[in-house]
Design an enzyme around this catalytic site. Sequence first.
Site, PDB file in Angstrom:
ATOM      1  N   GLY A  25       6.378   2.550  -0.191  1.00  0.00           N
ATOM      2  CA  GLY A  25       5.500   1.927   0.007  1.00  0.00           C
ATOM      3  C   GLY A  25       5.494   0.821  -0.700  1.00  0.00           C
TER       4      GLY A  25
ATOM      5  N   ALA B 238       4.305   4.811  -2.820  1.00  0.00           N
ATOM      6  CA  ALA B 238       3.047   5.482  -2.952  1.00  0.00           C
ATOM      7  C   ALA B 238       2.496   6.521  -3.837  1.00  0.00           C
ATOM      8  CB  ALA B 238       2.841   6.535  -1.720  1.00  0.00           C
TER       9      ALA B 238
ATOM     10  N   GLU C  81       8.344  -1.709   1.194  1.00  0.00           N
ATOM     11  CA  GLU C  81       6.973  -1.735   3.131  1.00  0.00           C
ATOM     12  C   GLU C  81       6.177  -3.111   2.222  1.00  0.00           C
ATOM     13  OE1 GLU C  81       6.175   2.523   3.431  1.00  0.00           O
ATOM     14  OE2 GLU C  81       7.307   2.535   5.411  1.00  0.00           O
TER      15      GLU C  81
ATOM     16  N   GLU D 245      11.667   7.697   0.552  1.00  0.00           N
ATOM     17  CA  GLU D 245      11.010   9.315   0.871  1.00  0.00           C
ATOM     18  C   GLU D 245      11.762  10.474   1.686  1.00  0.00           C
ATOM     19  OE1 GLU D 245      11.219   5.575   1.951  1.00  0.00           O
ATOM     20  OE2 GLU D 245       9.011   5.133   2.060  1.00  0.00           O
TER      21      GLU D 245
END
Length: 692
Positions: free
Chosen positions: A101, A62, A104, A124
Amino acid sequence: METVRLSQRGAVAIATIDNPPVNALSAALRAALVETVQAIAADPKVEALVIAAAGRAFIAGADISEFGKPPVEPLLPEVLNLIEACPKPVVAAIQGVALGGGLEVALACHARLAAPAAKLGLPEIKLGIIPGAGGTQRLPRLIGAAKAFPMMLTGEPISAEKGAALGLVELVSGDLIEAAVAKAQELAAQGVPARTSEWTDKLTDADREAFEALAKDATAKSGDMPNAMALIEAVRGAFTLPFPEGLAAERALFVRLLADERSKALRYAFFAEREATHVPGIDAGVKPRPLAQAAVIGAGTMGGGIAMCFANAGIPVTLIETTQELIDKGHARVRDTYGFSVKRGSMSEAARDERMALITPAVGLAAAGNADIVVEAAFEEMGVKRQIFGELDKVMKPGAILATNTSYLDVATIAAATARPQDVVGLHFFSPANVMKLLEIVRPTGTAGDVVATALALGRKLGKVPVVVGNCFGFVGNRMLAQRTRAAERLLIAGALPHEVDAAVTGFGFKMGPFAMSDLAGGDIGWRTRKSLGTKAAVADALCEAGRFGQKTGKGYYLYPEGARTGQRDPEVEALIERISAEKGVTRRSFTSDEIVARLMDPMVNEGAGILEEGIAARPGDIDTVWLNGYNWPAWRGGPMHWADTVGLDVIVKRLEAQAAESGDATLQPAPLLRRLAAEGKGFADLKARAA
Ligand code: TC6
């Protein structure tokens, strides 16, 4: 700018993500991915999609700079659900880091291919959060929770090779895009494979049992870090909840953690560390000097550790001492230190031998003559340093960098012992040098810009966190530490006992309190420095005069019977402290932990304000980066300056004024910058970087 470029090979579309510097999943990139997947789904000429990336990262996760701002649609979980639900196969071609992310995204694809250089991770946890776009649900489904959980708990990325062994990716040693296109064609011929969210065969009873055992262990070790507990809860959801509910539960935990002050502090620290490498006045146009060969003067613990840093980075280094006996001892110590790693299993014998082969032992300064950089790590005495630099000036080739590892002496005075002060810089490593991340780069006004740029590049190459600081007594870290040391002594005289002070500091989040630390390092070090400076510390001096240097003498502030590493309270020391208070006419009183923390940290923050005012540090974040990486300041408190902002500078000003009035110590009066910011209702975060 286009963040995704589309191209086509036969019936396979290739979407190349190009969002420099690290392909973070900004709102623009998320929108572009949605648009791409929708277009592919609707295009009859396309049978499958490859998601690839340009640059050194696949996707770094992210966009962390968006956290804390109002969320912008499309949110990542929606993007990933769309990828996973695409009626045509989607293959991830991972050429670099796939983090957070980014991994992901790959998990939502129908297959994942990785080049050997790829790194895969869900880091994270290090930002105080947990994966928030399905990582806690899809990774356990793909490789089992017992293997997925440790990846998320440590946050450490794994190699593509390890990822392949875990069943996370297929390793491709040849052309990645070609292999991904072939894979996409193969999947298209078979129809879309089962979506990760639908897999359940890895989530067995045995897997759950193994996960729960790991979770129990993590609960015991994680203290009150809320994200470790949330991670366990989220991963457990992979077993107990249907996929959409597991996803929703993960998201709710993610959102809650994002708002936690601890996560804010960790994110602040992430950017502060990176900002510290952008030094005002040193831009990309300033080219670092090439460094092919290094030398280190002094083969004590520090010098040996610094030589290891060079060897670990693949830079040949000559380790120099004054006599054969000393160099033999120092060289053997380095071998032993590598040996511990081999014994622990964190290094192979071959790797140790390779590194040892890069370290050449030598006697006499002339052996440094072929080096592009020399780091002096000799005795901490100005006369000794100046003599060494005078001699180095004669033997070093033109353009070589002459660095000193002094921890508090004036680097300009050392530089003045040479005819080339522009090539002299401070490189302050922290002990143990091969472990500690911080590298203070001390820059006297005369040091050339390209020398600073070289030191920065070297710091990164050595895997350090470099911070450029100005030249003053103790630079940033030790100058502030001196304030804490004085404050700790003041507290003893005012009524606190060593174990109370240490407990307050460990309660704050440090691994060790100041007195346990002094006993570990050896009280004689500070004693010698105080004597050379003509300063006094009644309790510390009295202990040293009694031969109580800490662990190495079996007693210091505490007792260490028979080599114990944890100290015991000593009634003799407590009586001594009470006697000193009485001699000074002080009526002792008790302190709460909060009071102790304030009395220790506020003077440090005050010194930090002075350091900023003088331009010794360019930004508050630089000071915080120093404390986080060199002094074990608890990461989730973001460093002393960030912490001060969370307390409120007006509160700190009032507390310092009260302390100054009580003690009569004028140095405790708030620094002008601190007063000004407090009066304006501002924090350190409101300051802009100073120009060089
Ligand atoms: C997540 O993904 C959660 C998802 C759920 C959502 C629902 N965002 O470190 P470098 C910048 S959480 C924004 O010097 P390297 C960095 O600030 C995230 N910016 O390079 C710097 O900018 P500057 C999980 C980022 O080659 C520049 O890129 N991901 C981000 O030594 C270069 O960075 C992570 O925690 C980002 N995500 O290392 C990964 N990442 O030049 C964090 C980097 O203006 N990133 N920047 O100063 C890293 O670990 C490393 O940056 C790296 C590259 C390994 C990607």
